[in-house]
Design an enzyme around this catalytic site. Structure first.
Site, PDB file in Angstrom:
ATOM      1  N   ARG A 234       0.866  -1.178   0.000  1.00 21.84           N
ATOM      2  CA  ARG A 234       0.000   0.000   0.000  1.00 21.84           C
ATOM      3  C   ARG A 234       0.902   1.227   0.000  1.00 21.84           C
ATOM      4  O   ARG A 234       1.945   1.241   0.670  1.00 21.84           O
ATOM      5  CB  ARG A 234      -0.913   0.035   1.236  1.00 21.84           C
ATOM      6  CG  ARG A 234      -2.132  -0.863   1.157  1.00 21.84           C
ATOM      7  CD  ARG A 234      -3.165  -0.363   0.137  1.00 21.84           C
ATOM      8  NE  ARG A 234      -4.324  -1.230   0.048  1.00 21.84           N
ATOM      9  CZ  ARG A 234      -4.481  -2.227  -0.816  1.00 21.84           C
ATOM     10  NH1 ARG A 234      -3.525  -2.489  -1.694  1.00 21.84           N
ATOM     11  NH2 ARG A 234      -5.583  -2.941  -0.834  1.00 21.84           N
ATOM     12  N   ASP A 258       3.834  -0.204  -7.269  1.00 21.76           N
ATOM     13  CA  ASP A 258       2.545  -0.445  -7.916  1.00 21.76           C
ATOM     14  C   ASP A 258       1.455   0.316  -7.174  1.00 21.76           C
ATOM     15  O   ASP A 258       0.312   0.356  -7.614  1.00 21.76           O
ATOM     16  CB  ASP A 258       2.235  -1.954  -7.889  1.00 21.76           C
ATOM     17  CG  ASP A 258       0.949  -2.288  -8.618  1.00 21.76           C
ATOM     18  OD1 ASP A 258       0.808  -1.866  -9.783  1.00 21.76           O
ATOM     19  OD2 ASP A 258       0.068  -2.952  -8.025  1.00 21.76           O
ATOM     20  N   GLU A 263      -2.645   7.824  -4.445  1.00 22.00           N
ATOM     21  CA  GLU A 263      -3.216   7.238  -5.668  1.00 22.00           C
ATOM     22  C   GLU A 263      -4.733   7.426  -5.782  1.00 22.00           C
ATOM     23  O   GLU A 263      -5.293   7.376  -6.875  1.00 22.00           O
ATOM     24  CB  GLU A 263      -2.855   5.754  -5.781  1.00 22.00           C
ATOM     25  CG  GLU A 263      -3.539   4.842  -4.770  1.00 22.00           C
ATOM     26  CD  GLU A 263      -3.179   3.368  -4.967  1.00 22.00           C
ATOM     27  OE1 GLU A 263      -1.986   3.023  -4.902  1.00 22.00           O
ATOM     28  OE2 GLU A 263      -4.113   2.565  -5.174  1.00 22.00           O
ATOM     29  N   HIS A 295      -1.312   0.357  -9.790  1.00 20.25           N
ATOM     30  CA  HIS A 295      -2.042  -0.617  -8.961  1.00 20.25           C
ATOM     31  C   HIS A 295      -2.623  -1.728  -9.843  1.00 20.25           C
ATOM     32  O   HIS A 295      -3.827  -1.989  -9.818  1.00 20.25           O
ATOM     33  CB  HIS A 295      -3.152   0.083  -8.161  1.00 20.25           C
ATOM     34  CG  HIS A 295      -3.505  -0.646  -6.899  1.00 20.25           C
ATOM     35  ND1 HIS A 295      -3.769  -0.003  -5.721  1.00 20.25           N
ATOM     36  CD2 HIS A 295      -3.616  -1.970  -6.628  1.00 20.25           C
ATOM     37  CE1 HIS A 295      -4.051  -0.891  -4.783  1.00 20.25           C
ATOM     38  NE2 HIS A 295      -3.952  -2.098  -5.313  1.00 20.25           N
TER      39      HIS A 295
HETATM   40  P1  NAD Z   1      -1.218 -11.429   4.648  1.00 19.47           P
HETATM   41  O1  NAD Z   1      -2.163 -11.034   5.735  1.00 19.47           O
HETATM   42  O2  NAD Z   1      -1.199 -12.851   4.206  1.00 19.47           O
HETATM   43  O3  NAD Z   1       0.276 -11.029   5.060  1.00 19.47           O
HETATM   44  C1  NAD Z   1       0.604  -9.832   5.690  1.00 19.47           C
HETATM   45  C2  NAD Z   1       1.765 -10.098   6.640  1.00 19.47           C
HETATM   46  O4  NAD Z   1       2.141  -8.852   7.231  1.00 19.47           O
HETATM   47  C3  NAD Z   1       1.397 -11.054   7.797  1.00 19.47           C
HETATM   48  O5  NAD Z   1       2.336 -12.089   7.884  1.00 19.47           O
HETATM   49  C4  NAD Z   1       1.402 -10.155   9.021  1.00 19.47           C
HETATM   50  O6  NAD Z   1       1.821 -10.822  10.208  1.00 19.47           O
HETATM   51  C5  NAD Z   1       2.412  -9.086   8.605  1.00 19.47           C
HETATM   52  N1  NAD Z   1       2.254  -7.856   9.366  1.00 19.47           N
HETATM   53  C6  NAD Z   1       1.118  -7.197   9.689  1.00 19.47           C
HETATM   54  N2  NAD Z   1       1.396  -6.091  10.409  1.00 19.47           N
HETATM   55  C7  NAD Z   1       2.745  -6.060  10.538  1.00 19.47           C
HETATM   56  C8  NAD Z   1       3.649  -5.158  11.173  1.00 19.47           C
HETATM   57  N3  NAD Z   1       3.209  -4.089  11.841  1.00 19.47           N
HETATM   58  N4  NAD Z   1       4.965  -5.422  11.113  1.00 19.47           N
HETATM   59  C9  NAD Z   1       5.421  -6.528  10.463  1.00 19.47           C
HETATM   60  N5  NAD Z   1       4.622  -7.416   9.847  1.00 19.47           N
HETATM   61  C10 NAD Z   1       3.300  -7.182   9.877  1.00 19.47           C
HETATM   62  O7  NAD Z   1      -1.545 -10.462   3.434  1.00 19.47           O
HETATM   63  P2  NAD Z   1      -1.127 -10.655   1.905  1.00 19.47           P
HETATM   64  O8  NAD Z   1      -2.177 -11.388   1.176  1.00 19.47           O
HETATM   65  O9  NAD Z   1       0.272 -11.143   1.842  1.00 19.47           O
HETATM   66  O10 NAD Z   1      -1.202  -9.126   1.397  1.00 19.47           O
HETATM   67  C11 NAD Z   1      -0.348  -8.122   1.927  1.00 19.47           C
HETATM   68  C12 NAD Z   1      -0.806  -6.762   1.449  1.00 19.47           C
HETATM   69  O11 NAD Z   1      -0.573  -6.627   0.054  1.00 19.47           O
HETATM   70  C13 NAD Z   1      -2.323  -6.516   1.572  1.00 19.47           C
HETATM   71  O12 NAD Z   1      -2.697  -6.117   2.884  1.00 19.47           O
HETATM   72  C14 NAD Z   1      -2.571  -5.431   0.557  1.00 19.47           C
HETATM   73  O13 NAD Z   1      -2.483  -4.159   1.157  1.00 19.47           O
HETATM   74  C15 NAD Z   1      -1.439  -5.619  -0.458  1.00 19.47           C
HETATM   75  N6  NAD Z   1      -1.962  -6.048  -1.755  1.00 19.47           N
HETATM   76  C16 NAD Z   1      -1.692  -5.301  -2.858  1.00 19.47           C
HETATM   77  C17 NAD Z   1      -2.194  -5.681  -4.100  1.00 19.47           C
HETATM   78  C18 NAD Z   1      -1.896  -4.911  -5.369  1.00 19.47           C
HETATM   79  O14 NAD Z   1      -2.622  -5.055  -6.355  1.00 19.47           O
HETATM   80  N7  NAD Z   1      -0.833  -4.132  -5.423  1.00 19.47           N
HETATM   81  C19 NAD Z   1      -3.010  -6.806  -4.205  1.00 19.47           C
HETATM   82  C20 NAD Z   1      -3.248  -7.566  -3.065  1.00 19.47           C
HETATM   83  C21 NAD Z   1      -2.723  -7.179  -1.846  1.00 19.47           C
END
Ligand code: NAD
Length: 332
Positions: A234, A258, A263, A295
């Site tokens: 994000r 991305d 945005e 994105h």
């Molecule tokens: P997920 O929940 O499987 O993984 C997130 C990880 O971050 C977890 O392991 C969690 O423990 C860790 N985490 C949370 N808070 C933390 C902190 N303060 N410090 C350290 N680690 C922390 O999620 P995911 O499916 O891997 O997705 C991650 C992020 O990617 C989503 O939340 C979303 O914002 C972003 N995303 C972007 C797109 C895109 O099109 N660019 C698409 C999907 C997801």
């Protein structure tokens, strides 16, 4: 169920229609949800939103007042929804927890490879029949160290891919993933140590109060000179101004994003005739070592199919009076 699909884009409508099989009455609306467009939801039981939609406190209150009882997100991230207000008003919210971690991780790798091997500049030269190779030197990924911040679903796939490239893996997360340690020899460490040692840093944490502007001046100071920074998580996980300073000073060698802090209202739109009033974006766009995509990391056939199927699944559950396993609560 009568459903208003906000931010409906041409590329996703066929996927949603196919997954729906005419079960729910889907109405597609191009604009994003905001306090100004909430009125459009009058008469609908549910709405579906994406990451550019804003379901803040007031909007959620208004939606409930208009009779909307369900919000199904077509995204993983849900930082744009005030879950506390939704829960207080008994308005159910569900997301798509994993539509394709491969799509996002592979896109992060695409940004990394394009930047490291200077593919955009190289192709630009070839298009102009300039076959000079000066200033196109990259580095082997083999044996380099990548720091993966957030080792959940997307971070795990990223780890697997980068292990395949022969990279050493450093991880930072609030929860250790032992599978990554066993399979790919990931070493979990502090954020500072990860920044001290990594040649490449890739961000995969959700946007929360803890991760907001996590990558700031102090942490950039800890990074190795010429580090490549990739953000597909994000925009607000990084402080854009601090990162631009890091790029100007040569501390950050290249940036691939991305997602972008500002945005909202810009990405997903054609602004080519009316440039965004955003100096930071103009500066980033002008830098040769910055690669920005709008994105679109999620934009694969598999991801769109899964997004559509899970969106319809959430609606099916609610229509039949059941809970969806993807419902979000305040603590998510
Ligand atoms: P997920 O929940 O499987 O993984 C997130 C990880 O971050 C977890 O392991 C969690 O423990 C860790 N985490 C949370 N808070 C933390 C902190 N303060 N410090 C350290 N680690 C922390 O999620 P995911 O499916 O891997 O997705 C991650 C992020 O990617 C989503 O939340 C979303 O914002 C972003 N995303 C972007 C797109 C895109 O099109 N660019 C698409 C999907 C997801």
């Amino acid at each position: 169920m009568k459903v208003l699909v906000y931010s409906a884009k041409d590329f996703e409508i066929p996927y949603l229609e196919q997954a729906n099989h005419r079960k729910h009455q889907l109405t597609f609306f191009e604009d994003a949800l905001s306090s100004e467009t909430t009125m459009e939801a009058v008469g609908f039981d549910a709405i579906s939103i994406f990451s550019a939609d804003e379901a803040d406190f007031i909007t959620v209150e208004k939606l409930k007042g208009f009779g909307v009882n369900y919000i199904t997100l077509r995204s993983v991230g849900h930082d744009n929804v005030n879950l506390r207000t939704a829960s207080r008003l008994n308005l159910k919210v569900a997301n798509i927890p994993a539509y394709s971690p491969y799509a996002i991780a592979e896109h992060a790798v695409a940004l990394l490879l394009a930047l490291n091997r200077k593919l955009i500049e190289s192709n630009f030269r070839v298009n102009h029949y300039n076959f000079n190779l000066n200033n196109l030197v990259g580095f082997d990924l083999n044996n380099k160290t990548i720091g993966i911040i957030g080792t959940g679903k997307i971070g795990s796939v990223m780890s697997k891919i980068m292990h395949g490239f022969g990279c050493k893996l450093l991880g930072y997360d609030v929860e250790k993933n032992n599978e990554l340690v066993d399979k790919y020899h990931m070493q979990y460490t502090t954020l500072e140590n990860l920044c001290n040692k990594a040649d490449i840093i890739s961000l995969h944490v959700p946007l929360t109060t803890e991760t907001y502007q996590m990558i700031n001046e102090d942490l950039i100071y800890e990074m190795k000179d010429d580090v490549i920074l990739i953000n597909t998580a994000r925009g607000s996980v990084i402080n854009t101004e601090d990162v631009i300073e890091g790029l100007k000073k040569g501390k950050i060698g290249a940036l691939g994003i991305d997602v972008y802090e500002k945005e909202k209202g810009v990405f997903f739109k054609d602004c080519s005739q009316d440039l965004p009033d955003d100096d930071l974006l103009l500066i980033l766009n002008a830098m040769p070592n910055v690669l920005i995509t709008g994105h679109h990391a999620f934009l694969t056939d598999e991801a769109l199919t899964n997004i559509a199927q899970t969106t319809i699944y959430n609606l099916d559950c609610w229509e039949s009076g059941q809970e969806s396993e993807y419902e979000l609560t305040e603590i998510n």
